[in-house]
Design an enzyme around this catalytic site. Structure first.
Site, PDB file in Angstrom:
ATOM      1  CG  ASP A 100     -30.724 -12.950 -47.283  1.00  0.00           C
ATOM      2  OD1 ASP A 100     -31.463 -13.448 -48.138  1.00  0.00           O
ATOM      3  OD2 ASP A 100     -31.084 -12.052 -46.500  1.00  0.00           O
ATOM      4  CG  ASP A 287     -34.876 -14.370 -50.280  1.00  0.00           C
ATOM      5  OD1 ASP A 287     -33.687 -14.528 -49.923  1.00  0.00           O
ATOM      6  OD2 ASP A 287     -35.710 -13.752 -49.611  1.00  0.00           O
TER       7      ASP A 287
END
Length: 507
Positions: A100, A287
């Protein structure tokens, strides 16, 4: 899941396979994963609260030529989430994690998690079985909109492919309440963001890889395979990038703020036509932990209207149009500053920069709440602010008042559902427009088949819009979150050495 994004997250499942040896010529390590059949019941939507998310929060050399690097193969589930395998401890205890770029901590469930069902449904770290474990004990607490992860810090070796990061600080999760982590098929999260947003100021795994000399280039890159039923789900490459995963050259933009991988983005275009929304510039982040593409509600609603997406009808929006639409138009025609219009019609409290509304909260800046003096309004303020943006766009096209009000009513019908999910007719993909984002002076277009997620097959198939709404107020917003929908179409390079992000068409 990007722990600073507010976007629809679709959780996935993964089945591990044995390690495959790297070829001597490449000097790379590939951790391969098998596919698991899609389970329709495993779709879970989650919104992360803005305030809580704040707490968690290139020209790289080709790996083929550098001779050093590490590749993590990723699992693709419904083009919605990607997972890979790591090891923690000696001998390595295996965990499936989301890599992430929207957060910076590594956490996995702990064997000392006794009272959360989620822990019993996933792999748990046992410190007593690791010869390299070091006690830390500092408490850790990460909050989500639908639950939280709490526990304590420990230190141990972390294995990624053939690379072993020593003395890595990570969180042993002892509490994972709520449905989200119970049904999730991943065990934990490995953050690839900057230390500035690391809970407990823990040094991220990525930093230690560089510090310990495990890679020669301070670069990593993502390739997401958007063909969910074909081959591996994708690859995360540490130390550079694989030229087989992209076409042409990357367009690089500098990181404007460390924390997220944040950069400046320009105009958003629908079917080649400017929306004008970000013509003056917007902030954006890449992201890898966010499934969809999130942006301000006003423009996302327009995009969803153009592609025929339907969500929950907003009564507040239609009420604003019917009761205040004419007055708002008159003020705009009188050249009233747009940011002051909603306060003049009595729907918002103007704080000097924008209307203060309860539903617009920053996921980036805790100070945002302080700047508005704690003042709050009701959803009518939100609806008014959106109507102003839409009307400005229509006035710029010299539309009549009647056409404008009819169009705004139509946009009200297209407002996303509370969880951000909007559906489209699967048979209409060919008639949908391309959506483009201007980055570094280049237009990055998404075709319908790239921004629509298809779930199921045949008559039972459901198509979901890849665009979801998320509002960040000035001065830090508007902010766009370019998640897997965008990164699947464009190979993405995160260049820590030069503090820049690069995009090129995925191969």
């Amino acid at each position: 899941m990007g722990t600073r994004s507010v976007a629809l997250v679709l959780l996935a499942a993964v089945l591990l396979q044995t390690l495959l040896p790297a070829s001597a010529a490449e000097g790379l390590v590939r951790v391969a994963l098998k596919k698991q059949p899609i389970d329709q019941n495993s779709r879970v939507a989650e919104r992360l609260s803005a305030e809580e998310r704040q707490r968690l929060l290139g020209g790289a050399n080709s790996l083929g030529s550098s001779g050093e690097g590490d590749i993590i193969a990723l699992k693709n589930y419904m083009n919605a989430q990607y997972f890979g395998e790591i090891g923690v401890g000696t001998p390595a205890q295996k965990f499936t994690v989301i890599f992430d770029t929207g957060s910076s901590n590594l956490w996995v469930p702990s064997a000392r998690c006794y009272f959360s069902i989620a822990c019993y449904l996933h792999s748990r770290y046992k410190s007593g079985q690791s010869s390299t474990y070091k006690k830390n004990g500092k408490p850790a607490d990460i909050h989500y909109g639908t639950g939280s992860v709490a526990g304590f810090f420990s230190e141990d070796s972390v294995t990624l492919g053939d690379l072993v990061v020593k003395d890595q600080e990570f969180i042993e999760a002892t509490k994972e309440p709520g449905l989200t982590f119970m049904v999730a098929k991943f065990d934990g999260i490995l953050g690839l963001g900057f230390q500035e947003i690391s809970v407990g100021n823990a040094v991220p795994v990525w930093y230690n890889m560089i510090k310990q000399g495990l890679i020669s280039d301070p670069v990593f890159s993502f390739w997401f395979n958007r063909h969910a039923g074909e081959g591996d789900g994708g690859e995360l490459v540490f130390g550079g990038m694989d030229p087989n995963h992209y076409k042409g050259n990357h367009t690089y933009v500098p990181v404007t703020q460390k924390g997220y991988w944040q950069f400046n983005m320009g105009d958003v275009l629908v079917d080649g036509k400017s929306t004008g929304f970000c013509a003056g510039g917007c902030a954006a982040i890449a992201d890898s932990g966010t499934s969809l593409l999130a942006g301000p509600t006003a423009i996302i609603t327009e995009i969803n209207e153009k592609i025929g997406a339907t969500g929950v009808v907003s009564q507040e929006c239609k009420t604003v149009v019917s009761q205040y639409g004419q007055q708002i138009l008159d003020l705009l025609l009188a050249e009233t500053q747009p940011v002051k219009v909603c306060s003049q019609v009595g729907l918002c409290t103007f704080d000097g920069t924008h209307g203060v509304s309860a539903g617009i909260r920053s996921v980036v800046d805790d100070e945002a709440g302080k700047s508005n003096g704690g003042l709050r309004s009701d959803p009518m303020c939100n609806a008014c602010e959106m109507a102003v943006v839409w009307m400005q766009n229509q006035l710029a096209q010299n539309k009549t008042k009647e056409l404008i009000l009819n169009y705004i009513n139509l946009l009200c019908d297209r407002l996303p559902s509370p969880m951000g999910e909007s559906s489209v007719d699967c048979a209409s993909l060919k008639s949908m427009p391309d959506i483009a984002f201007t980055i570094g002076g280049r237009k990055f277009s998404l075709k319908p088949e790239q921004y629509i997620l298809k779930v199921g097959e045949g008559p039972a198939a459901q198509c979901i819009s890849g665009f979801t709404a998320m509002d960040i107020p000035p001065p830090r917003g508007p902010l766009w979150i370019l998640g897997d929908v965008f990164m699947g179409a464009y190979h993405t390079v995160f260049d820590y050495g030069r503090l820049r992000v690069g995009f090129a068409e995925s191969a």
